[in-house]
Enzyme design. Structure first.
Site, PDB file in Angstrom:
ATOM      1  N   GLY A  15       0.812  -1.211   0.000  1.00 56.00           N
ATOM      2  CA  GLY A  15       0.000   0.000   0.000  1.00 56.00           C
ATOM      3  C   GLY A  15       0.845   1.262   0.000  1.00 56.00           C
ATOM      4  N   ASP A  16       1.953   1.230   0.718  1.00 55.08           N
ATOM      5  CA  ASP A  16       2.859   2.385   0.749  1.00 55.08           C
ATOM      6  C   ASP A  16       3.517   2.598  -0.612  1.00 55.08           C
ATOM      7  OD1 ASP A  16       2.276   2.473   3.497  1.00 55.08           O
ATOM      8  OD2 ASP A  16       3.890   1.059   3.909  1.00 55.08           O
TER       9      ASP A  16
END
Length: 309
Positions: free
Chosen positions: A251-252
């Site tokens: 997600g990052d």
């Protein structure tokens, strides 16, 4: 310039065992340690692409020095605020037989009020702040309202603010109207206090958030792709099938890809595709947020889109 802020970073120690046996001795077959934390993950990915950025946040003790040293070796520029207590260490346990991954996340050090104000003053004086990415959990003793101060300060210096956290901190932070938020589907459900059963329902909640003054809502949904909703555009993007080896930091990596694409002048649809490619690329390699440009470039043309409703 892109700045990332990680209030509660960590050393992520990844351990692999052949087959976990409970109540017995387990031999570690390999291990490695990465500098971790959501904003730090974003900075690492940006550095991999040669994007100028600086990682900010709190570090302390010998583990904090190790974290910064590892980031410097990764080519990440840092300007951390040092505190008196040790940066936390997380344990990520990988079972080779079951291909499962278990995370043990430490609470982290207690941050003092004077440390908070040193960080705020630093943000007030950031040079050329184009994007400020605020993400991750809060340290011990820090209340969610501190996110309001961070967001407000970043907006006051003219930065586009990206906000990525969970639970009460996300709810409280939204009142300061960050420009972009990136919850996953479970975080969105906690934000709106309801179970979301399908894409039309997810999109409707994202639209409602946009109406409250958020410019862009990105919702990552794992195998169901990623949804992007703004006041004028909506897209639902899917990655191609890949051999998933790791999900930590995906997600990052998506956040990094999205911001990088926007900074380069790409359209919202193109930025979403690049975000999906970056997140997917991370899942194909072991380690925390290991996202390589060549992997992203190979995946990007194969991202597909579906109608939102």
């Amino acid at each position: 310039m892109i700045y990332t802020i990680t209030l509660n970073p960590a050393l992520d120690r990844q351990i692999w065992v052949e087959d976990i046996k409970y109540d017995e001795s387990n031999r570690i077959i390999r291990e490695t340690t990465y500098a971790g934390g959501k904003g730090i993950d974003v900075s690492r990915v940006l550095a991999n692409f040669g994007a100028d950025n600086v990682a900010l946040g709190f570090v302390g003790g010998f583990s904090g020095e190790e974290l910064e040293g590892r980031l410097l070796n990764d080519g990440v520029r840092c300007n951390f605020t040092y505190i008196s207590t040790n940066t936390r260490t997380n344990i990520i346990l990988n079972d080779e037989k079951t291909k499962s991954q278990t995370l043990f996340n430490a609470m982290g050090p207690e941050v003092q009020p004077q440390d908070l104000m040193r960080l705020i003053k630093q943000i007030q004086n950031l040079p050329n702040p184009e994007y400020v990415i605020i993400s991750g959990s809060l340290p011990v003793g820090v209340q969610p309202a501190f996110y309001n101060k961070l967001i407000d300060t970043a907006k006051e210096i003219g930065a586009t603010v990206v906000f990525d956290t969970d639970g009460k901190a996300m709810k409280v932070g939204l009142s300061s109207k960050p420009h972009i938020i990136k919850p996953n589907i479970h975080e969105l459900e906690r934000l709106v206090d309801k179970k979301l059963k399908d894409i039309p329902e997810i999109a409707q909640e994202a639209r409602s958030i946009c109406k409250k003054g958020i410019n862009i809502v990105l919702v990552s949904m794992g195998a169901n792709g990623m949804l992007c909703v703004s006041s004028t555009e909506e897209y639902w993007a899917f990655p191609p099938p890949v051999n998933v080896q790791n999900t930590i930091g995906a997600g990052d990596s998506s956040v990094a890809g999205f911001v990088l694409a926007l900074k380069e002048g790409k359209s919202l649809k193109e930025a979403l595709a690049f975000a999906v490619a970056a997140g997917t690329a991370t899942t194909t390699r072991p380690g925390t947020a290991v996202c390589l440009p060549e992997d992203v470039e190979a995946i990007y043309p194969n991202v597909t889109f579906r109608d939102v409703v």
